[in-house]
Design a protein around this motif. Structure first.
Motif, PDB file in Angstrom:
ATOM      1  N   ASN A 138       0.868  -1.175   0.000  1.00  0.00           N
ATOM      2  CA  ASN A 138       0.000   0.000   0.000  1.00  0.00           C
ATOM      3  C   ASN A 138       0.907   1.228   0.000  1.00  0.00           C
ATOM      4  N   ILE A 139       0.903   1.968  -1.098  1.00  0.00           N
ATOM      5  CA  ILE A 139       1.871   3.045  -1.291  1.00  0.00           C
ATOM      6  C   ILE A 139       1.133   4.378  -1.412  1.00  0.00           C
ATOM      7  N   PHE A 205       3.205   8.012  -7.144  1.00  0.00           N
ATOM      8  CA  PHE A 205       3.582   7.128  -6.042  1.00  0.00           C
ATOM      9  C   PHE A 205       4.999   6.604  -6.276  1.00  0.00           C
ATOM     10  N   ASP A 206       5.802   6.652  -5.242  1.00  0.00           N
ATOM     11  CA  ASP A 206       7.151   6.093  -5.322  1.00  0.00           C
ATOM     12  C   ASP A 206       7.043   4.577  -5.152  1.00  0.00           C
ATOM     13  N   SER A 222      -6.877   3.756  -5.193  1.00  0.00           N
ATOM     14  CA  SER A 222      -7.994   3.990  -4.275  1.00  0.00           C
ATOM     15  C   SER A 222      -8.069   5.468  -3.916  1.00  0.00           C
ATOM     16  N   ILE A 223      -9.232   6.082  -4.176  1.00  0.00           N
ATOM     17  CA  ILE A 223      -9.436   7.511  -3.933  1.00  0.00           C
ATOM     18  C   ILE A 223     -10.715   7.677  -3.119  1.00  0.00           C
ATOM     19  N   ILE A 353      -2.153   3.534  -3.713  1.00  0.00           N
ATOM     20  CA  ILE A 353      -2.211   2.444  -4.684  1.00  0.00           C
ATOM     21  C   ILE A 353      -1.831   1.151  -3.972  1.00  0.00           C
ATOM     22  N   THR A 354      -2.638   0.123  -4.174  1.00  0.00           N
ATOM     23  CA  THR A 354      -2.353  -1.205  -3.643  1.00  0.00           C
ATOM     24  C   THR A 354      -1.823  -2.067  -4.778  1.00  0.00           C
ATOM     25  N   ILE A 355      -0.632  -2.597  -4.596  1.00  0.00           N
ATOM     26  CA  ILE A 355       0.006  -3.415  -5.628  1.00  0.00           C
ATOM     27  C   ILE A 355       0.299  -4.788  -5.043  1.00  0.00           C
TER      28      ILE A 355
END
Length: 369
Positions: A138-139, A205-206, A222-223, A353-355
């Protein structure tokens, strides 16, 4: 495809993916559970004939559900919807055929099976199958002062222009270091059939922590909506739709007016479009599950740059100029989506962002062999 039984669905890696999928608009639609699971509840498990969610959920989103489970010292209360036997494996299979499933059940998460005393997983080499395990990242973007990434908007404000000129025009404003604001926005001008404003949003996002060896299998932007989430004051509502696109900013840590230049924004959709009527409002999360093209835009070693644009008028006019003007009704009239940004106090409402990756560095972990 071999039949997916409960033993397949219970695999930790597959269950994690199915839960993420079941908490997206597309996933709930594919599984036909959108009328069963309340919008403000997160699915926490998927079985052959059932889905479960928290009966009372204090924190929003799937990450909020996980947080609540971790904080609860005793068993949480669950609600479970039961269906006919094996209905969800069939619906998952149908989604896989349609291409809306964020992973391939024929190659990624089939249960390992043995043949001639060797381990096989379809589509994955033996070494990779043994080595791979699922990781979830989760970034978040950086709050001010930014060090590696930022979020915010850029656009034209105060114009008196034809719609096509608004789309291709030079930006006049940029907004960063925001707690909340209208991330995409259209406003009429006082002149009939002319337009004052249009905005595009950027979320950086880094993602360098993924490392170059990671195999990305899903990603979700996700917003969270800021109350009331959306608005449309036009006599003939514009009902903007939104999707994720590539964006190229001059800096990773700031947004400037020149970033609005249409050459900096892609037109290929990186997710499933969220229609105006499906946009979650009032402190609920909107989740864009990235498609295969979207996954290729994620940088494993640097900063990932994603943009949100209106698809009906902004992107459509760029692709087909002068044929997708919004309907001008009066002045001043607005259409907008309000969202939280990273500079809101705390991180519970921040975009992220979930990756999910398979990382060969974790040799032998997670396959139960």
């Amino acid at each position: 495809m071999r039949f997916l039984g409960d033993d397949h669905l219970k695999q930790p890696a597959m269950q994690k993916e199915l839960v993420q999928y079941a908490n997206t608009y597309q996933g709930r639609k594919d599984l036909c559970i959108q009328n069963n699971v309340p919008k403000n509840r997160s699915v926490i498990s998927v079985g052959g004939n059932r889905v479960s969610w928290l009966t009372d959920q204090k924190y929003p989103g799937i990450n909020g559900a996980k947080r609540e489970i971790n904080e609860t010292k005793e068993l949480v209360s669950l609600t479970t919807s039961f269906r006919c036997r094996h209905v969800f494996p069939h619906r998952i299979h149908e989604a896989n055929i349609k291409g809306t499933l964020p992973f391939d059940i024929n190659t990624d998460f089939q249960r390992p099976f043995r043949k001639r005393k060797r381990l096989y997983i379809p589509g994955i080499s033996v070494k990779e199958a043994v080595a791979a395990s699922s990781r979830t990242f989760n970034i978040f973007s950086n709050p001010h002062p930014e060090t590696t990434s930022t979020d915010g908007m850029c656009g034209i404000t105060g114009g008196d222009l034809a719609w096509h000129d608004i789309v291709i025009g030079a930006g006049t404003n940029a907004w960063a270091n925001l707690a909340w604001n209208f991330h995409i926005y259209i406003k009429t001008s006082a002149t009939t059939n002319q337009w004052d404003s249009n905005r595009r949003a950027a979320y950086l996002f880094d993602t360098s922590s993924l490392t170059s060896s990671a195999r990305i299998i899903s990603a979700t932007l996700s917003i969270m909506s800021h109350n009331p989430g959306q608005g449309d004051t036009h006599t003939s509502p514009l009902t903007m739709d939104s999707n994720v696109f590539t964006c190229s900013l001059a800096s990773n840590t700031d947004i400037i007016a020149a970033d609005y230049n249409v050459a900096n924004w892609g037109t290929d959709e990186l997710s499933t479009t969220i229609a105006y009527g499906d946009w979650e409002t009032t402190d609920l999360r909107n989740e864009f599950l990235l498609n295969d093209l979207g996954l290729t835009t994620i940088s494993k070693t640097a900063v990932t740059k994603l943009g949100i644009r209106d698809t009906k008028y902004d992107v459509a006019d760029q692709l087909d100029p002068n044929n997708h003007d919004p309907i001008w009704s009066a002045y001043p009239q607005h259409t907008w989506f309000s969202v939280y940004f990273t500079d809101w106090t705390g991180s519970d409402n921040d975009p992220f962002i979930t990756i999910v990756t398979l990382n060969p560095a974790d040799f032998g972990v997670g396959l139960g062999i």
